[in-house]
Design a protein around this motif. Sequence first.
Motif, PDB file in Angstrom:
ATOM      1  N   THR A  36      46.509  33.916  34.026  1.00 45.13           N
ATOM      2  CA  THR A  36      45.885  35.159  33.582  1.00 45.13           C
ATOM      3  C   THR A  36      45.761  35.137  32.057  1.00 45.13           C
ATOM      4  OG1 THR A  36      48.029  36.271  33.474  1.00 45.13           O
ATOM      5  CG2 THR A  36      46.810  36.387  35.563  1.00 45.13           C
ATOM      6  N   HIS A  37      45.180  36.195  31.497  1.00 46.16           N
ATOM      7  CA  HIS A  37      44.928  36.247  30.057  1.00 46.16           C
ATOM      8  C   HIS A  37      45.466  37.552  29.470  1.00 46.16           C
ATOM      9  CE1 HIS A  37      42.065  32.871  30.334  1.00 46.16           C
ATOM     10  NE2 HIS A  37      41.653  33.448  31.456  1.00 46.16           N
ATOM     11  N   PRO A  38      45.881  37.517  28.207  1.00 41.04           N
ATOM     12  CA  PRO A  38      46.221  38.774  27.531  1.00 41.04           C
ATOM     13  C   PRO A  38      45.009  39.696  27.479  1.00 41.04           C
ATOM     14  CG  PRO A  38      46.913  36.861  26.236  1.00 41.04           C
ATOM     15  CD  PRO A  38      46.050  36.341  27.343  1.00 41.04           C
ATOM     16  N   GLU A  39      45.263  40.990  27.521  1.00 45.22           N
ATOM     17  CA  GLU A  39      44.155  41.941  27.518  1.00 45.22           C
ATOM     18  C   GLU A  39      43.221  41.725  26.330  1.00 45.22           C
ATOM     19  OE1 GLU A  39      43.877  46.732  27.178  1.00 45.22           O
ATOM     20  OE2 GLU A  39      45.096  45.928  28.837  1.00 45.22           O
ATOM     21  N   ALA A  40      43.749  41.376  25.187  1.00 47.29           N
ATOM     22  CA  ALA A  40      42.919  41.193  23.991  1.00 47.29           C
ATOM     23  C   ALA A  40      41.890  40.086  24.163  1.00 47.29           C
ATOM     24  CB  ALA A  40      43.794  40.904  22.780  1.00 47.29           C
ATOM     25  N   ASP A  41      42.182  39.093  24.999  1.00 48.11           N
ATOM     26  CA  ASP A  41      41.218  38.008  25.220  1.00 48.11           C
ATOM     27  C   ASP A  41      39.923  38.535  25.845  1.00 48.11           C
ATOM     28  OD1 ASP A  41      43.055  36.269  24.209  1.00 48.11           O
ATOM     29  OD2 ASP A  41      43.356  35.135  26.069  1.00 48.11           O
ATOM     30  N   TYR A  42      40.024  39.625  26.585  1.00 49.82           N
ATOM     31  CA  TYR A  42      38.840  40.154  27.263  1.00 49.82           C
ATOM     32  C   TYR A  42      37.848  40.796  26.298  1.00 49.82           C
ATOM     33  CZ  TYR A  42      40.956  38.944  31.666  1.00 49.82           C
ATOM     34  OH  TYR A  42      41.491  38.210  32.711  1.00 49.82           O
ATOM     35  N   LEU A  43      38.282  41.035  25.068  1.00 47.31           N
ATOM     36  CA  LEU A  43      37.341  41.511  24.058  1.00 47.31           C
ATOM     37  C   LEU A  43      36.196  40.534  23.860  1.00 47.31           C
ATOM     38  CD1 LEU A  43      39.884  42.824  21.407  1.00 47.31           C
ATOM     39  CD2 LEU A  43      38.299  44.230  22.732  1.00 47.31           C
ATOM     40  N   ARG A  44      36.494  39.243  23.983  1.00 46.26           N
ATOM     41  CA  ARG A  44      35.432  38.240  23.813  1.00 46.26           C
ATOM     42  C   ARG A  44      34.869  37.737  25.145  1.00 46.26           C
ATOM     43  NH1 ARG A  44      38.096  33.205  24.297  1.00 46.26           N
ATOM     44  NH2 ARG A  44      40.362  33.382  24.116  1.00 46.26           N
ATOM     45  N   PHE A  45      35.496  38.096  26.237  1.00 43.75           N
ATOM     46  CA  PHE A  45      35.012  37.667  27.550  1.00 43.75           C
ATOM     47  C   PHE A  45      33.883  38.561  28.074  1.00 43.75           C
ATOM     48  CE2 PHE A  45      39.297  35.662  29.098  1.00 43.75           C
ATOM     49  CZ  PHE A  45      39.155  34.663  28.151  1.00 43.75           C
ATOM     50  N   VAL A  46      33.915  39.829  27.721  1.00 44.17           N
ATOM     51  CA  VAL A  46      33.007  40.804  28.324  1.00 44.17           C
ATOM     52  C   VAL A  46      31.699  40.915  27.546  1.00 44.17           C
ATOM     53  CG1 VAL A  46      34.921  42.127  29.269  1.00 44.17           C
ATOM     54  CG2 VAL A  46      33.991  42.741  27.024  1.00 44.17           C
ATOM     55  N   GLY A  47      30.718  41.576  28.167  1.00 45.85           N
ATOM     56  CA  GLY A  47      29.498  41.939  27.475  1.00 45.85           C
ATOM     57  C   GLY A  47      28.236  41.256  27.956  1.00 45.85           C
ATOM     58  N   GLU A  48      28.382  40.178  28.736  1.00 43.91           N
ATOM     59  CA  GLU A  48      27.197  39.432  29.151  1.00 43.91           C
ATOM     60  C   GLU A  48      27.115  39.293  30.673  1.00 43.91           C
ATOM     61  OE1 GLU A  48      26.060  36.085  26.515  1.00 43.91           O
ATOM     62  OE2 GLU A  48      27.888  36.617  25.421  1.00 43.91           O
ATOM     63  N   GLY A  49      27.665  40.274  31.360  1.00 49.64           N
ATOM     64  CA  GLY A  49      27.568  40.276  32.818  1.00 49.64           C
ATOM     65  C   GLY A  49      28.806  39.704  33.482  1.00 49.64           C
ATOM     66  N   VAL A  50      28.993  40.057  34.736  1.00 53.57           N
ATOM     67  CA  VAL A  50      30.224  39.719  35.430  1.00 53.57           C
ATOM     68  C   VAL A  50      30.351  38.220  35.704  1.00 53.57           C
ATOM     69  CG1 VAL A  50      29.279  40.121  37.752  1.00 53.57           C
ATOM     70  CG2 VAL A  50      31.730  40.411  37.333  1.00 53.57           C
ATOM     71  N   LYS A  51      29.235  37.531  35.931  1.00 56.90           N
ATOM     72  CA  LYS A  51      29.335  36.090  36.178  1.00 56.90           C
ATOM     73  C   LYS A  51      29.792  35.346  34.927  1.00 56.90           C
ATOM     74  CE  LYS A  51      26.151  35.837  40.071  1.00 56.90           C
ATOM     75  NZ  LYS A  51      24.914  35.240  40.640  1.00 56.90           N
ATOM     76  N   GLU A  52      29.348  35.812  33.773  1.00 52.30           N
ATOM     77  CA  GLU A  52      29.814  35.190  32.535  1.00 52.30           C
ATOM     78  C   GLU A  52      31.279  35.534  32.280  1.00 52.30           C
ATOM     79  OE1 GLU A  52      29.667  32.696  29.351  1.00 52.30           O
ATOM     80  OE2 GLU A  52      28.136  32.983  30.921  1.00 52.30           O
ATOM     81  N   LEU A  53      31.686  36.729  32.654  1.00 49.06           N
ATOM     82  CA  LEU A  53      33.099  37.092  32.567  1.00 49.06           C
ATOM     83  C   LEU A  53      33.954  36.142  33.394  1.00 49.06           C
ATOM     84  CD1 LEU A  53      35.513  39.001  31.991  1.00 49.06           C
ATOM     85  CD2 LEU A  53      34.700  40.437  33.881  1.00 49.06           C
ATOM     86  N   VAL A  54      33.532  35.880  34.620  1.00 47.85           N
ATOM     87  CA  VAL A  54      34.267  34.958  35.485  1.00 47.85           C
ATOM     88  C   VAL A  54      34.291  33.561  34.883  1.00 47.85           C
ATOM     89  CG1 VAL A  54      34.244  33.802  37.731  1.00 47.85           C
ATOM     90  CG2 VAL A  54      33.841  36.269  37.586  1.00 47.85           C
ATOM     91  N   HIS A  55      33.152  33.104  34.375  1.00 46.85           N
ATOM     92  CA  HIS A  55      33.070  31.769  33.774  1.00 46.85           C
ATOM     93  C   HIS A  55      34.069  31.625  32.624  1.00 46.85           C
ATOM     94  CE1 HIS A  55      31.295  28.082  32.179  1.00 46.85           C
ATOM     95  NE2 HIS A  55      31.239  28.674  30.998  1.00 46.85           N
ATOM     96  N   ARG A  56      34.216  32.662  31.831  1.00 42.32           N
ATOM     97  CA  ARG A  56      35.105  32.593  30.675  1.00 42.32           C
ATOM     98  C   ARG A  56      36.568  32.731  31.066  1.00 42.32           C
ATOM     99  NH1 ARG A  56      31.161  36.495  27.004  1.00 42.32           N
ATOM    100  NH2 ARG A  56      29.685  34.847  26.407  1.00 42.32           N
ATOM    101  N   ALA A  57      36.843  33.450  32.152  1.00 36.95           N
ATOM    102  CA  ALA A  57      38.222  33.704  32.539  1.00 36.95           C
ATOM    103  C   ALA A  57      38.828  32.585  33.384  1.00 36.95           C
ATOM    104  CB  ALA A  57      38.313  35.023  33.311  1.00 36.95           C
ATOM    105  N   VAL A  58      38.003  31.923  34.200  1.00 33.59           N
ATOM    106  CA  VAL A  58      38.494  30.850  35.078  1.00 33.59           C
ATOM    107  C   VAL A  58      38.628  29.561  34.263  1.00 33.59           C
ATOM    108  CG1 VAL A  58      37.902  29.420  37.069  1.00 33.59           C
ATOM    109  CG2 VAL A  58      37.529  31.887  37.153  1.00 33.59           C
ATOM    110  N   PRO A  59      39.700  28.803  34.466  1.00 28.91           N
ATOM    111  CA  PRO A  59      39.883  27.569  33.697  1.00 28.91           C
ATOM    112  C   PRO A  59      38.721  26.597  33.878  1.00 28.91           C
ATOM    113  CG  PRO A  59      41.895  28.130  34.881  1.00 28.91           C
ATOM    114  CD  PRO A  59      40.839  29.053  35.378  1.00 28.91           C
TER     115      PRO A  59
END
Length: 219
Positions: A36-59
């Motif tokens: 998992t990731h610290p909440e602060a990491d999601y500041l740069r993960f979000v904003g470009e749609g849910v598929k991009e969020l998944v791409h950035r969050a999954v190893p």
Amino acid sequence: MQLRAVVFDLDGTLVDSLGDIADAMNHALAQHGVPTHPEADYLRFVGEGVKELVHRAVPAGREDLHEPVLAAYRAHYDAHLFDRTAPYPGVTGVLAALAESGVRMAVLSNKSDGFVKRLVAKLLPGVPFVAVYGERPGVPRKPDPTAALALAAELGVTPGACGFVGDTAVDMDTARAAGMYGVGVTWGFRSHELQAHGARAVATTADELLAALRDARLT
């Protein structure tokens, strides 16, 4: 000439949803045995749609998990959409003041359309938005200007008479591509990007946002 309409981003602009997004994605990642990731990491993960969020969050190298993690994320987020999400301080007052002055308003987000509509209906009830849209099949996501331009037409204004308020480079790039007046807000997810991506004004408080929209001078 003053602004006759304003399009707002949702996450990081009108509502603070980062905690619920992070919780849902971390739940999905843990379900599938990856870090998992610290909440602060999601500041740069979000904003470009849910598929991009998944791409950035999954190893990296675990593309096989993209679809199952996406499904788990959506299921958890659907059930916990309002656990921690709330409007930013002063936002409802800005929207009320704009409505009272006859400015037409809309919401345009890269979040899934159904979630966007539910969040706006519950957290911003009574705001007379002309339209509320999230990511929809067949419509390019921001920063592509297609949806923003269609919204200007729905609002009954030319793009040049429309403001676009957001908290990231994606929003400011959308405003520029659509020929709208981009106003950035610093209380959201990535305020360091705003000026470099063409924000015409930057607001650090709700009062400053209202003033920036009222004082916009269009050419």
